[in-house]
Design an enzyme around this catalytic site. Structure first.
Site, PDB file in Angstrom:
ATOM      1  N   ASP A   1      33.019  -4.062  -8.280  1.00 56.50           N
ATOM      2  CA  ASP A   1      33.750  -4.924  -7.364  1.00 56.50           C
ATOM      3  C   ASP A   1      33.263  -4.758  -5.924  1.00 56.50           C
ATOM      4  OD1 ASP A   1      35.889  -5.849  -9.295  1.00 56.50           O
ATOM      5  OD2 ASP A   1      36.168  -3.688  -9.397  1.00 56.50           O
TER       6      ASP A   1
ATOM      7  N   GLU B   1      37.457  -8.523 -15.436  1.00 57.45           N
ATOM      8  CA  GLU B   1      37.988  -7.173 -15.692  1.00 57.45           C
ATOM      9  C   GLU B   1      37.376  -6.525 -16.940  1.00 57.45           C
ATOM     10  OE1 GLU B   1      39.703  -5.571 -13.560  1.00 57.45           O
ATOM     11  OE2 GLU B   1      40.147  -7.260 -12.236  1.00 57.45           O
TER      12      GLU B   1
END
Length: 606
Positions: free
Chosen positions: A107, A16
């Site tokens: 992602d 993240e």
């Protein structure tokens, strides 16, 4: 990677993109040469936008790594805008010398999992068109790996990056009202482009670790993980043994980040993710038990488990383990059933989230109307009608053994809506906790409402049952009021068997045929002294036996949270309130007993 792919990795994807300055040293010492961070990390730390087309060095105590800035513009163009917009953007950045790098690192779920992206990326041909465009423009767009670029180009310089993640994550880490304020400030700044260019990078949200303050349930998980990690370190002399390496693997699985935070959807709100984390940590502890010379049949400990400056009380045997928080209502915040590696108190309180602001205006019939790809940061639809009417807020964490003294006319809906009339502020009271020879003792005193100065005194003692299958909870309750004072004394329990609407999970009573009501049932049973929750899928039963009682309240705990498919209900546990109708006066002490057990369901049938 070396064994399977023939190449030794030189860098890593930083989870993240959560960055803290000390990570430079940790990564360097682990042999990691580079990582990719968002451009927002760099912009709020000093470099300007035009200085982000390469990589920088950063270090901690002389241990250095290379850091690449990921271009936020590309994250929003790909794959949500026409391919020509990406090519045009790259053309504007290109130089004659070709020394610039522009990083796209994102992602994979954007390419088929996020709403509408499977259709746009695959069926409508976006991906094919994208790679075709890269091929057709390869005379000036060169697709290279990080390692290839580093080997051919020197760093742009040295920089020191503040604690950061991507902009959305830093906003999500803030309390809900502060998120609204940040959003309003950004909206106002957007109407002043020149000022936004100057100040925008410095208008940022919070710090990832604030999730641990925002959601105490996350903090319990994280501190539980650290507890196992410290124990593993203490037993390092056993490294290499099968049990130790098994425990290490369980610990690493229990560090999977997804369940520890919540942003736009999923994460902490998904009960199966939290369950998986606890399962791995419990299994790690069981493996370490075989190596730990300090392991005893009954273990009692007072320690500041959650880092709040006050001691929690821990009690465990080879079947069960509990963590008790005296200062938070004398509650049990974790109950591990070790044979099933399952934490029964895996509940989550109902809280206000920023995306709830859009819910009342949304119509479920439109939820499937837009098949186009869109970012997760755009508004989502409701998956069913009436969700806005279920946005109840809890005033405290939904732990277990939180005590209530309620008006005699309390209904189950009062409890479900968290609007019950409390005759004393027991739920938020601070208990004095201590360890005894056999368990945990908790005491508190709170004023009674309209009691002319009367004080309610509660003493509760927790110990394991003789067969170690449960907890025996003994209450001594008194009031110094001269006049009689009546109410329902109800300890609150939350148990999460993961779903409320499966026919193999239901309520059961030995005293009455309930006809297997599923765990989404609301109600009150006034004449039974036993109530259990059964989970045939996990082969578990957890139940309560009540002495001299007046039955049970029960209802489901549901949050309204967001998934990729829209806003929806998520089961966060089943709430059970055993009841005693009491009349107190003159300092007389009333004693009551409750047994809370957990065991294999097939053992019950046998």
């Amino acid at each position: 990677c070396k064994e399977h792919l023939g190449v030794m990795p030189r860098g890593m994807w930083l989870t993240e993109r959560v960055w803290e300055p000390h990570m430079a040293r940790i990564l360097a010492e682990a042999g990691v040469e580079y990582a990719a961070l968002d451009d927002s990390h760099f912009l709020c730390s000093g470099p300007r936008p035009e200085d982000l087309y390469g990589y920088y060095m950063t270090e901690e105590e002389g241990e250095a790594i290379k850091v690449f800035p990921i271009q936020e513009k590309l994250r929003y163009l790909v794959p949500f805008h026409p391919v020509e917009e990406t090519i045009s953007y790259l053309r504007d950045l290109a130089t004659e010398g070709g020394e610039r790098s522009v990083v796209l690192h994102d992602d994979g779920e954007k390419f088929g999992v996020w709403p509408g992206t499977y259709k746009s990326v695959f069926e409508d041909g976006w991906l094919e068109e994208f790679f075709t465009a890269l091929t057709e423009n390869q005379d000036w767009i060169h697709c290279v790996t990080y390692s290839q670029y580093m080997d051919d180009h020197p760093p742009l310089g040295r920089t020191y990056i503040t604690c950061a993640s991507y902009q959305e994550m830093m906003a999500w880490a803030l309390p809900t009202e502060r998120q609204r304020e940040l959003r309003a400030a950004r909206d106002a700044l957007a109407h002043q482009p020149e000022l936004e260019a100057q100040c925008g990078p410095f208008l940022r949200g919070g710090f990832w670790r604030n999730f641990l303050a925002k959601y105490p349930e996350s903090n319990t998980m994280q501190k539980r993980m650290l507890q196992v990690s410290k124990r593993l370190e203490r037993l390092r002399e056993h490294a290499g043994t099968p049990a130790y390496e098994e425990a290490r693997q369980y610990l690493h699985r229990g560090q999977c980040n997804c369940a520890y935070w919540h942003g736009q959807f999923g994460g902490l709100y998904l009960n199966h993710l939290r369950t998986a984390i606890f399962e791995q940590l419990i299994r790690a502890d069981i493996a370490l038990d075989t190596l730990d010379a300090t392991h005893t049949p009954l273990r009692l400990e007072a320690v500041d488990f959650d880092g709040d400056g006050q001691d929690e009380l821990l009690m465990s045997n080879d079947t069960l383990g509990i963590i008790v928080s005296p200062h938070d209502g004398g509650t049990v915040v974790e109950l591990d059933y070790k044979p099933g590696a399952f934490n029964l108190i895996n509940t989550l309180a109902r809280r206000e989230e920023p995306y709830h602001d859009n819910l009342p205006e949304q119509a479920p019939e439109n939820s499937a109307g837009d098949e186009g790809a869109h970012s997760i940061h755009e508004p989502f639809q409701a998956k069913e009608a009436g969700l806005h009417a279920l946005l109840f807020q809890d005033h405290w964490r939904r732990a277990s053994l939180r005590d209530h003294f309620l008006a005699m006319d309390t209904e189950v809906d009062d409890l479900y809506r968290n609007q019950a009339h409390e005759l004393a502020d027991l739920p938020r009271s601070t208990y004095v906790g201590s360890l005894t020879k056999h368990g945990i003792l908790l005491t508190t005193e709170v004023p009674l409402e309209n009691g002319a100065g009367a004080i309610l005194q509660v003493r509760k003692e927790i110990s394991f049952t003789s067969d170690d299958s449960g907890l025996e909870i003994t209450y001594d309750i008194s009031c110094n009021s001269a006049a009689p004072f009546s109410g329902l004394f109800c300890p609150e329990f939350g148990i999460n068997f993961l779903t409320e609407s499966a026919p193999d999970r239901y309520f059961h009573s030995d005293d009455q045929d309930l006809e297997r009501p599923m765990l989404n049932s609301h109600g009150r049973l006034e004449t039974v002294g036993h109530l259990a929750l059964r989970d045939e899928w996990q082969n578990l039963e957890s139940g309560f036996r009540l002495e001299q009682g007046n039955g049970f309240f029960f209802f489901p705990l549901e949050t309204i949270s967001q998934s990729e498919c829209g806003q929806e209900r998520v089961h966060q546990g089943s709430m059970v309130y055993p009841c005693w109708a009491l009349t107190l006066s003159g300092g007389e002490t009333v004693s009551r007993k409750l047994t809370w057990y957990v065991r294999r369901l097939n053992a019950v049938h046998e």
